[in-house]
Design an enzyme around this catalytic site. Structure first.
Site, PDB file in Angstrom:
ATOM      1  N   ARG A 225       4.386 -19.049   3.703  1.00 60.91           N
ATOM      2  CA  ARG A 225       2.489 -17.972   3.146  1.00 60.91           C
ATOM      3  C   ARG A 225       1.289 -18.799   2.285  1.00 60.91           C
ATOM      4  O   ARG A 225       0.573 -18.042   2.726  1.00 60.91           O
ATOM      5  CB  ARG A 225       3.077 -16.502   2.439  1.00 60.91           C
ATOM      6  CG  ARG A 225       3.381 -15.967   3.630  1.00 60.91           C
ATOM      7  CD  ARG A 225       3.517 -14.319   2.659  1.00 60.91           C
ATOM      8  NE  ARG A 225       3.064 -13.469   1.524  1.00 60.91           N
ATOM      9  CZ  ARG A 225       3.819 -13.237   0.703  1.00 60.91           C
ATOM     10  NH1 ARG A 225       4.753 -12.224   0.933  1.00 60.91           N
ATOM     11  NH2 ARG A 225       3.240 -12.868  -0.020  1.00 60.91           N
TER      12      ARG A 225
ATOM     13  N   GLU B  60       0.652  -1.725   0.332  1.00 62.27           N
ATOM     14  CA  GLU B  60       0.097  -0.084  -0.195  1.00 62.27           C
ATOM     15  C   GLU B  60       1.121   1.548   0.059  1.00 62.27           C
ATOM     16  O   GLU B  60       0.279   2.464   0.298  1.00 62.27           O
ATOM     17  CB  GLU B  60      -0.960  -0.038   0.650  1.00 62.27           C
ATOM     18  CG  GLU B  60      -0.376   0.417   2.551  1.00 62.27           C
ATOM     19  CD  GLU B  60       0.638   0.047   3.341  1.00 62.27           C
ATOM     20  OE1 GLU B  60       1.232  -0.984   3.033  1.00 62.27           O
ATOM     21  OE2 GLU B  60       0.980   0.818   3.815  1.00 62.27           O
TER      22      GLU B  60
ATOM     23  N   MET C 105      11.363 -16.517   7.470  1.00 59.34           N
ATOM     24  CA  MET C 105      10.562 -15.210   6.667  1.00 59.34           C
ATOM     25  C   MET C 105      10.233 -14.471   8.213  1.00 59.34           C
ATOM     26  O   MET C 105      10.821 -15.025   9.445  1.00 59.34           O
ATOM     27  CB  MET C 105       9.360 -15.368   5.887  1.00 59.34           C
ATOM     28  CG  MET C 105       9.517 -14.988   4.941  1.00 59.34           C
ATOM     29  SD  MET C 105       7.948 -14.962   3.776  1.00 59.34           S
ATOM     30  CE  MET C 105       8.587 -14.836   2.236  1.00 59.34           C
TER      31      MET C 105
ATOM     32  N   GLY D 287      -1.617  -6.093   7.223  1.00 62.87           N
ATOM     33  CA  GLY D 287      -0.017  -5.863   8.908  1.00 62.87           C
ATOM     34  C   GLY D 287       0.132  -4.643   9.700  1.00 62.87           C
ATOM     35  O   GLY D 287      -1.076  -3.802   9.084  1.00 62.87           O
TER      36      GLY D 287
ATOM     37  N   THR E 274      -0.683 -10.961   9.248  1.00 61.44           N
ATOM     38  CA  THR E 274       0.763 -10.986   9.015  1.00 61.44           C
ATOM     39  C   THR E 274       1.223 -12.090   9.757  1.00 61.44           C
ATOM     40  O   THR E 274       0.928 -12.626  10.635  1.00 61.44           O
ATOM     41  CB  THR E 274       1.476 -10.135   9.005  1.00 61.44           C
ATOM     42  OG1 THR E 274       3.223 -10.381   8.727  1.00 61.44           O
ATOM     43  CG2 THR E 274       2.135 -10.021  10.873  1.00 61.44           C
ATOM     44  N   ILE E 275       1.584 -13.238   8.533  1.00 63.19           N
ATOM     45  CA  ILE E 275       2.957 -14.495   8.835  1.00 63.19           C
ATOM     46  C   ILE E 275       4.264 -14.140  10.582  1.00 63.19           C
ATOM     47  O   ILE E 275       4.048 -14.605  10.832  1.00 63.19           O
ATOM     48  CB  ILE E 275       3.085 -15.090   8.332  1.00 63.19           C
ATOM     49  CG1 ILE E 275       4.396 -14.515   7.486  1.00 63.19           C
ATOM     50  CG2 ILE E 275       1.944 -16.154   6.644  1.00 63.19           C
ATOM     51  CD1 ILE E 275       5.568 -14.901   6.435  1.00 63.19           C
ATOM     52  N   ASP E 276       4.476 -12.772  10.077  1.00 62.71           N
ATOM     53  CA  ASP E 276       5.210 -12.684  10.886  1.00 62.71           C
ATOM     54  C   ASP E 276       5.006 -12.508  12.544  1.00 62.71           C
ATOM     55  O   ASP E 276       6.282 -11.702  13.197  1.00 62.71           O
ATOM     56  CB  ASP E 276       6.032 -10.930  10.250  1.00 62.71           C
ATOM     57  CG  ASP E 276       6.193 -10.816   8.951  1.00 62.71           C
ATOM     58  OD1 ASP E 276       6.044  -9.934   8.197  1.00 62.71           O
ATOM     59  OD2 ASP E 276       6.278 -12.052   8.716  1.00 62.71           O
TER      60      ASP E 276
ATOM     61  N   TYR F 222       8.233 -18.187   0.500  1.00 60.59           N
ATOM     62  CA  TYR F 222       6.866 -17.904   0.322  1.00 60.59           C
ATOM     63  C   TYR F 222       6.247 -18.962   0.572  1.00 60.59           C
ATOM     64  O   TYR F 222       4.928 -18.911   0.984  1.00 60.59           O
ATOM     65  CB  TYR F 222       6.751 -17.429  -0.919  1.00 60.59           C
ATOM     66  CG  TYR F 222       7.448 -16.235  -1.512  1.00 60.59           C
ATOM     67  CD1 TYR F 222       8.677 -15.881  -1.922  1.00 60.59           C
ATOM     68  CD2 TYR F 222       6.695 -14.837  -0.799  1.00 60.59           C
ATOM     69  CE1 TYR F 222       9.381 -14.665  -2.214  1.00 60.59           C
ATOM     70  CE2 TYR F 222       7.396 -13.476  -1.322  1.00 60.59           C
ATOM     71  CZ  TYR F 222       8.398 -13.047  -1.430  1.00 60.59           C
ATOM     72  OH  TYR F 222       8.770 -11.833  -2.007  1.00 60.59           O
ATOM     73  N   ILE F 223       6.970 -20.019   0.897  1.00 61.48           N
ATOM     74  CA  ILE F 223       6.386 -21.225   1.432  1.00 61.48           C
ATOM     75  C   ILE F 223       5.236 -20.906   2.262  1.00 61.48           C
ATOM     76  O   ILE F 223       4.474 -21.681   2.647  1.00 61.48           O
ATOM     77  CB  ILE F 223       7.275 -22.901   1.610  1.00 61.48           C
ATOM     78  CG1 ILE F 223       8.575 -22.691   0.141  1.00 61.48           C
ATOM     79  CG2 ILE F 223       6.132 -23.562   2.208  1.00 61.48           C
ATOM     80  CD1 ILE F 223       7.258 -23.996  -1.560  1.00 61.48           C
TER      81      ILE F 223
HETATM   82  O1  F6P Z   1       4.820  -9.785   6.036  1.00 63.46           O
HETATM   83  C1  F6P Z   1       5.248 -10.608   4.971  1.00 63.46           C
HETATM   84  C2  F6P Z   1       6.091 -10.886   4.382  1.00 63.46           C
HETATM   85  O2  F6P Z   1       5.823 -12.436   4.101  1.00 63.46           O
HETATM   86  C3  F6P Z   1       7.524 -10.770   5.133  1.00 63.46           C
HETATM   87  O3  F6P Z   1       7.612 -11.952   6.125  1.00 63.46           O
HETATM   88  C4  F6P Z   1       8.368 -10.747   4.297  1.00 63.46           C
HETATM   89  O4  F6P Z   1       9.986 -10.094   4.429  1.00 63.46           O
HETATM   90  C5  F6P Z   1       7.975 -10.179   2.867  1.00 63.46           C
HETATM   91  O5  F6P Z   1       6.675 -10.582   3.595  1.00 63.46           O
HETATM   92  C6  F6P Z   1       8.251 -10.124   1.481  1.00 63.46           C
HETATM   93  O6  F6P Z   1       7.069  -8.965   0.880  1.00 63.46           O
HETATM   94  P1  F6P Z   1       6.623  -9.314  -0.482  1.00 63.46           P
HETATM   95  O7  F6P Z   1       5.714 -10.239  -0.955  1.00 63.46           O
HETATM   96  O8  F6P Z   1       6.173  -8.345  -0.761  1.00 63.46           O
HETATM   97  O9  F6P Z   1       8.028  -9.787  -1.316  1.00 63.46           O
END
Ligand code: F6P
Length: 337
Positions: free
Chosen positions: A264, A73, A175, A108, A131-133, A261-262
């Site tokens: 997520r 965003e 991540m 997030g 968020t996964i974070d 990305y696995i």
């Molecule tokens: O905020 C979630 C997240 O997966 C973070 O852990 C990671 O650093 C970021 O998104 C990656 O961002 P993008 O999906 O824009 O590459």
């Protein structure tokens, strides 16, 4: 009442469960009309919408990603902060032309900051942390985190096979953006020997010495879990940096894995499905009660809500006194310090 729902920022397991929780509660319990706004805040500006009904909200509880699409965003944030009042008018006009009584923003800490800014513009908004974070200040946990920790833990479990078979050091990068929540929880659950977090920093000598110590007492392999946000002296992926430095400073074969990305993807865990459902339902209640400018949250055992003005955009960091860090240290797990 008519409410719009948008999802912004990185996708996460549990978003669709949350959309379903807001929508089905609003429709069935409060008789509201719900529209989905596509692709984050840009969908608000371009009025890219889809009607959400009890029927269209069925069958998505266990589906990963977001049926509405999402986007970062940053562009929208520039518009809100723009010196040109016309940009802010465009946002308010889009909201009013859609006939919204409220806008629910699932995202997030960056998204929650934008949501608070919309509140300051006079829009009726409710934020849902996602968020996964797990780094959104104001809530103890975000949906997406439990699923990511499950995925990362299973990956670490699997690394033990190669590590022990080849007597290797295996480095896995997880991540978490600027925080170490996933790495801490998955590292501890997966039996990592060294866990490196951005919040705690690291000392390479301590890392090397821990690996040598393990080898000297016959522990013929080590697992190193490192968060992607750990600061390095060079611009490089942490997994690559640490694998190279460990192998060159210990002489032991070392290999790297970047789980990326696995973490997520795929279907949300039952915990995340129910957390998203509860947070979504609470958001619908806030809309019904016209309590706007707030973010829903889980605090202790309670599903509750907090003022966006107090939490928006703030990071929730792992602290040195975190109970998992303290317990790991008591057991001889190294945090690289
Ligand atoms: O905020 C979630 C997240 O997966 C973070 O852990 C990671 O650093 C970021 O998104 C990656 O961002 P993008 O999906 O824009 O590459």
């Amino acid at each position: 009442m008519k409410a719009g729902i948008l999802t912004s920022g990185g996708d996460a397991p549990g978003i669709n469960a949350t959309i379903r929780g807001v929508g089905k509660t609003a429709i069935n319990n409060y008789g509201m009309q719900i529209i989905g706004i596509q692709d984050g805040f840009s969908g608000l500006l371009h009025k890219d919408i889809v009607e959400l009904t009890d029927t269209s909200l069925s069958g998505i509880l266990n589906v990963g990603g977001t049926i509405l699409g999402t986007a970062r965003e940053k562009v929208f944030r520039k518009m809100i902060n723009s010196p040109d009042e016309k940009d802010r008018e465009q946002i308010k006009n889009a909201y009013n032309e859609l006939g919204l009584d409220c806008l629910v923003c699932i995202g997030g800490n960056g998204t929650q900051r934008s949501t608070w800014m919309l509140s300051e513009l006079g829009l009726n908004v409710v934020g849902i942390p996602k968020t996964i974070d797990n780094d959104v200040y104001g809530t103890d946990v975000t949906f997406g985190f439990d699923t990511a920790v499950n995925i990362a833990t299973e990956a670490i479990d699997r690394l033990h096979s190669t590590a022990s078979s080849h007597r290797r050091v295996m480095v896995i990068e997880l991540m978490g953006h600027h925080t170490g929540w996933i790495t801490l929880h998955a590292g501890m659950a997966g039996g990592a020997d060294i866990i490196l977090l951005p919040e705690l920093g690291y000392n390479m000598k301590a890392v090397v010495s821990k690996i040598n110590q393990r080898m000297e007492i016959g522990k013929a392999y080590s697992i190193v879990a490192v968060a992607e946000g750990v600061e390095l002296p060079v611009r490089e992926r942490p997994a690559t940096y640490f694998a190279r430095e460990i192998e060159s400073q210990t002489g032991y074969e070392t290999r790297e894995t970047v789980l990326g990305y696995i973490q997520r993807g795929g279907s949300p865990s039952p915990y995340d499905r129910n957390l998203g459902t509860l947070l979504g339902g609470h958001a619908a209640k806030l809309i019904h009660e016209r309590k706007f400018g707030r973010m829903v949250a889980k605090i202790g055992p309670d599903i509750t809500d907090v003022p966006l003005s107090e939490v928006a955009g703030k990071l929730r960091l792992v602290t040195p006194d975190n109970q998992l860090v303290a317990q790991g240290k008591r057991m001889g797990i190294s945090f690289g310090i």
